[in-house]
Design an enzyme around this catalytic site. Structure first.
Site, PDB file in Angstrom:
ATOM      1  N   ASN A   1       0.849  -0.856   0.049  1.00 29.59           N
ATOM      2  CA  ASN A   1      -0.139  -0.270  -0.108  1.00 29.59           C
ATOM      3  C   ASN A   1       1.152   1.075  -0.008  1.00 29.59           C
ATOM      4  OD1 ASN A   1      -2.562   1.932   0.418  1.00 29.59           O
ATOM      5  ND2 ASN A   1      -0.934   2.382   2.449  1.00 29.59           N
TER       6      ASN A   1
ATOM      7  N   TYR B   1       3.290   9.686 -10.977  1.00 30.19           N
ATOM      8  CA  TYR B   1       2.494   8.824 -10.558  1.00 30.19           C
ATOM      9  C   TYR B   1       2.176   7.824 -10.998  1.00 30.19           C
ATOM     10  CZ  TYR B   1      -1.305   7.964  -7.314  1.00 30.19           C
ATOM     11  OH  TYR B   1      -2.681   6.601  -6.231  1.00 30.19           O
TER      12      TYR B   1
END
Length: 272
Positions: A91, A155
């Protein structure tokens, strides 16, 4: 969901946001937890709270997932403490907000080191244990892994890389019993936009979007845990996200325009 009772779950980026919410939901299901993040004091407080509230065992491990040695030690400590690993939730991640022509390339390196290499390192050192347990490896990704977003080149690139890595891993393990899952929330209310890197690599410190209209970290965590239990392949968690994925396959040029319009509505937009 008794399937998770007494299982060992590793969660990276567990000190805040989706990682913290996942820790809570897995603990509610009786799983023992290995909580990893850089903020060790916060992790220790969280581990103590979860042990008290849910009568599970929780281990806090200081870990920068961009460092291979940290990831190796994380898995070793999990195995030493609990005897194996049943679920790995990759995560930990950071975002960015800057136009490519204006940013320092060190920002892209940092995004790839944390988001992509962090996932690779942890999975590499955990895969032997996961194969022995017939467990699950999860990568928390994004719609940005299906569709490049303006101002988020690093990203988006890191999430596309994660998708390719996880899909390859899934095919390699079709007959081994390893469960491989991509979890793709929509925009989620968390601190990821406040900590997103700007063109020079500094944290923005404020969100560029209306957080009130987003999914909560709790909602995302509940879907991830249920996805692990049901051994789902891919979770695209919002109607908008599912529509974006399908429309991008069918009408990519049209989606380019819609994405541009959406991001032109940000606070202090990068595209206008």
């Amino acid at each position: 969901m008794d399937e998770l009772k007494n299982k060992t779950v590793i969660i990276t980026g567990a000190s805040s946001g989706i990682g913290l919410a996942c820790a809570e939901v897995f603990a509610q299901q009786g799983a023992n937890l290995v909580l990893a993040a850089r903020r060790y004091v916060d992790l220790c407080t969280l581990a103590q709270s979860l042990e008290t509230n849910y009568r599970i065992r929780a281990l806090a491990v200081q870990c920068d997932v961009a460092k291979e040695a940290d990831c190796q030690l994380l898995i070793q400590q999990a195995v030493t403490t609990f005897g194996g690993v049943d679920v790995l939730v990759n995560n930990a991640g950071i975002s960015m907000r800057a136009l490519f022509g204006e940013l320092d390339l060190a920002v892209l390196h940092r995004l790839m080191d944390v988001n992509f290499w962090g996932t690779v390192y942890c999975t590499k050192y955990a895969i032997g244990e996961l194969l022995r347990s017939g467990g699950s490896v999860v990568a928390v990704s994004s719609i940005a892994g299906f569709r490049g977003l303006p101002g988020r080149t690093g990203y988006s690139a890191s999430k596309f890389a994660i998708h390719g890595f996880m899909e390859s891993l899934r095919v390699e393990n079709l007959k081994t019993g390893l469960h491989v899952m991509l979890a793709c929330p929509g925009f989620t209310a968390s601190n990821i936009r406040q900590t997103a890197l700007d063109a020079a690599g500094a944290a923005h410190g404020e969100t560029s979007m209306d957080e009130a209209q987003m999914m909560t970290a709790q909602e995302v965590a509940e879907r991830i845990v249920l996805g692990v239990v049901r051994r789902r392949r891919t979770l695209v968690m919002t109607r908008q996200g599912k529509l974006a994925v399908w429309m991008n396959k069918l009408f990519p040029a049209w989606v380019d325009k819609q994405v541009y319009k959406l991001f032109a509505k940000e606070k202090n937009p990068l595209v206008k």
